[in-house]
Design an enzyme around this catalytic site. Structure first.
Site, mmCIF file in Angstrom:
data_model
loop_
_atom_site.group_PDB
_atom_site.id
_atom_site.type_symbol
_atom_site.label_atom_id
_atom_site.label_comp_id
_atom_site.label_asym_id
_atom_site.label_seq_id
_atom_site.Cartn_x
_atom_site.Cartn_y
_atom_site.Cartn_z
ATOM 1 N N GLY A 109 58.051 -12.944 -54.423
ATOM 2 C CA GLY A 109 59.374 -13.174 -54.218
ATOM 3 C C GLY A 109 59.608 -13.767 -52.886
ATOM 4 O O GLY A 109 60.430 -14.744 -52.403
ATOM 5 N N GLU A 112 58.703 -17.441 -53.159
ATOM 6 C CA GLU A 112 59.924 -18.129 -53.821
ATOM 7 C C GLU A 112 61.045 -18.257 -52.579
ATOM 8 O O GLU A 112 61.525 -19.222 -52.608
ATOM 9 C CB GLU A 112 60.597 -17.131 -54.931
ATOM 10 N N GLU A 132 52.313 -11.813 -59.290
ATOM 11 C CA GLU A 132 53.122 -11.551 -60.384
ATOM 12 C C GLU A 132 52.441 -11.193 -61.580
ATOM 13 O O GLU A 132 52.570 -10.185 -62.346
ATOM 14 C CB GLU A 132 54.430 -12.130 -60.682
HETATM 15 N N1 CAA Z 1 56.677 -3.608 -52.895
HETATM 16 C C1 CAA Z 1 57.002 -2.420 -52.261
HETATM 17 N N2 CAA Z 1 56.040 -2.049 -51.285
HETATM 18 C C2 CAA Z 1 55.090 -2.815 -50.844
HETATM 19 C C3 CAA Z 1 55.037 -4.166 -51.468
HETATM 20 C C4 CAA Z 1 55.855 -4.578 -52.442
HETATM 21 N N3 CAA Z 1 55.855 -5.940 -52.879
HETATM 22 N N4 CAA Z 1 54.053 -4.704 -50.568
HETATM 23 C C5 CAA Z 1 53.604 -4.050 -49.637
HETATM 24 N N5 CAA Z 1 54.187 -2.792 -49.837
HETATM 25 C C6 CAA Z 1 54.015 -1.476 -49.228
HETATM 26 C C7 CAA Z 1 52.535 -0.731 -49.618
HETATM 27 O O1 CAA Z 1 52.723 -0.038 -50.494
HETATM 28 C C8 CAA Z 1 52.354 0.077 -48.210
HETATM 29 O O2 CAA Z 1 53.238 1.013 -48.289
HETATM 30 P P1 CAA Z 1 52.727 2.517 -47.940
HETATM 31 O O3 CAA Z 1 52.060 2.218 -46.392
HETATM 32 O O4 CAA Z 1 53.659 3.500 -47.917
HETATM 33 O O5 CAA Z 1 51.366 2.926 -48.727
HETATM 34 C C9 CAA Z 1 52.646 -0.772 -47.063
HETATM 35 O O6 CAA Z 1 53.723 -1.816 -47.759
HETATM 36 C C10 CAA Z 1 51.708 -1.710 -46.533
HETATM 37 O O7 CAA Z 1 50.940 -2.498 -47.439
HETATM 38 P P2 CAA Z 1 49.276 -2.186 -47.875
HETATM 39 O O8 CAA Z 1 49.026 -0.802 -47.262
HETATM 40 O O9 CAA Z 1 49.114 -2.568 -49.323
HETATM 41 O O10 CAA Z 1 48.880 -3.501 -47.178
HETATM 42 P P3 CAA Z 1 47.504 -4.177 -47.355
HETATM 43 O O11 CAA Z 1 47.381 -4.940 -46.082
HETATM 44 O O12 CAA Z 1 46.225 -3.338 -47.488
HETATM 45 O O13 CAA Z 1 47.820 -5.164 -48.596
HETATM 46 C C11 CAA Z 1 49.055 -6.763 -49.817
HETATM 47 C C12 CAA Z 1 48.784 -6.049 -48.425
HETATM 48 C C13 CAA Z 1 47.784 -7.465 -50.217
HETATM 49 C C14 CAA Z 1 49.928 -7.697 -49.567
HETATM 50 C C15 CAA Z 1 49.373 -5.290 -50.798
HETATM 51 O O14 CAA Z 1 50.389 -4.692 -50.043
HETATM 52 C C16 CAA Z 1 49.807 -6.055 -52.060
HETATM 53 O O15 CAA Z 1 49.203 -6.479 -52.842
HETATM 54 N N6 CAA Z 1 51.277 -5.932 -51.997
HETATM 55 C C17 CAA Z 1 52.114 -6.385 -53.203
HETATM 56 C C18 CAA Z 1 52.087 -8.029 -53.490
HETATM 57 C C19 CAA Z 1 52.644 -8.205 -54.512
HETATM 58 O O16 CAA Z 1 52.113 -7.960 -55.807
HETATM 59 N N7 CAA Z 1 53.925 -8.980 -54.664
HETATM 60 C C20 CAA Z 1 54.537 -9.469 -55.649
HETATM 61 C C21 CAA Z 1 55.731 -8.529 -56.152
HETATM 62 S S1 CAA Z 1 56.441 -9.093 -57.659
HETATM 63 C C22 CAA Z 1 57.750 -10.181 -57.332
HETATM 64 O O17 CAA Z 1 57.879 -10.580 -56.022
HETATM 65 C C23 CAA Z 1 58.648 -10.591 -58.670
HETATM 66 C C24 CAA Z 1 59.503 -11.833 -58.288
HETATM 67 O O18 CAA Z 1 59.158 -12.942 -58.348
HETATM 68 C C25 CAA Z 1 60.930 -11.535 -57.877
#
Ligand code: CAA
Length: 258
Positions: A109, A112, A132
């Site tokens: 997102g 986006e 995603e």
């Molecule tokens: N939603 C909620 N929480 C999130 C998040 C998300 N998208 N991305 C990161 N966080 C949180 C983590 O859970 C973590 O929280 P805690 O410290 O409480 O555990 C904090 O942010 C820090 O993140 P990481 O410890 O994971 O940091 P990292 O540097 O090791 O990794 C990252 C970074 C690779 C971005 C990893 O956080 C990640 O993969 N995040 C999710 C990315 C993702 O899949 N985004 C797409 C979402 S779907 C979407 O967006 C749908 C749409 O089109 C509308």
């Protein structure tokens, strides 16, 4: 003064700045944050002193996408009723130029959201992507459309199928990003650029933005799909049967609007 919970806003001269501000979760976009972004943008759009809007993220990322915690438990009919992405449509109606300023992650997102900006500046550590697919979903806020229009089908499919990260360099190479700058001086350089943009004639800028977005929005294919569907639908009407029958029978048709 800041009346928002998840963003910071400020105005300096002709520049308004919106900063995503949930750094402890990498600025994960919850619905409230998206509403706040829109409210701020629409306010700045109406303010005669603001000429350019900057959008960036606080902490170590632009943003890591939609808030997965918020999404994890919703079902299809919840989403359909929520209709949350109509909010995103309003971002595309902002008349003033928006410059996205990306460092660190801009995923899902957040990518986006970045693609909704008119110009994108990025730090050389920026990483874009649509992960995603790896959550068993797909982008829902315009990602498949905006990325494809920007880079073409081939790369869009590749990146969307795999969720692969797009480096800052690749993003620049494929025209996703206007300018790459080192992280330390990114904001400083963007501000310099934005101030020159702010001196351009505002009405020209507004109308140019509107015209360019029209060019992007209305594809021939989309129009033709629409035309084709309506063309087919007309073959369910009595007037179609009457019209063609009358032609064959060499008489004037009697149309009933049915
Ligand atoms: N939603 C909620 N929480 C999130 C998040 C998300 N998208 N991305 C990161 N966080 C949180 C983590 O859970 C973590 O929280 P805690 O410290 O409480 O555990 C904090 O942010 C820090 O993140 P990481 O410890 O994971 O940091 P990292 O540097 O090791 O990794 C990252 C970074 C690779 C971005 C990893 O956080 C990640 O993969 N995040 C999710 C990315 C993702 O899949 N985004 C797409 C979402 S779907 C979407 O967006 C749908 C749409 O089109 C509308």
């Amino acid at each position: 003064s800041n009346t928002f919970q998840y963003i910071l806003t400020s105005i300096e001269g002709p520049l308004a700045h919106i900063q995503l501000n949930r750094p402890n979760v990498l600025n994960a976009l919850n619905r409230q944050m998206v509403t706040e972004i829109l409210t701020a943008m629409e306010k700045f759009d109406r303010s005669p002193d603001v000429h350019v809007i900057l959008l960036s993220g606080a902490g170590r990322a632009f943003a890591a996408g939609a808030d997965i915690d918020e999404m994890a438990t919703v079902n299809s009919t919840d989403l359909e009723l929520l209709n949350q992405f109509t909010d995103w449509d309003r971002i595309a109606w902002i008349k003033k130029p928006i410059i996205g300023v990306v460092h660190g992650f801009a995923l899902g997102g957040a990518f986006e959201l970045a693609l909704c900006c008119d110009l994108l500046w990025a730090a050389d550590d920026a990483e874009f992507g649509f992960p995603e697919v790896n959550l068993g979903i797909m982008p829902g806020a315009g990602g498949t459309q905006r990325l494809t229009k920007l880079v073409g089908k081939t790369k869009a499919m590749e990146w969307l199928f795999t969720g692969a990260r797009i480096t800052a360099k690749e993003a620049a190479q494929f025209g996703i990003v206007n300018k790459l700058v080192s992280k330390e001086v990114l904001m400083e350089e963007v501000i310099k650029y934005a101030l020159t943009l702010a001196k351009q004639p505002p009405i020209s800028i507004r109308y140019i933005k509107e015209a360019v977005l029209k060019a992007v929005d209305h594809s021939l294919y989309e129009g033709m799909q629409f035309e084709r569907k309506n063309f087919s639908l007309l073959f369910s009407t009595e007037d179609q049967k009457e019209g063609m029958k009358a032609f064959i029978e060499k008489r004037k048709p009697d149309f009933r609007g049915k």
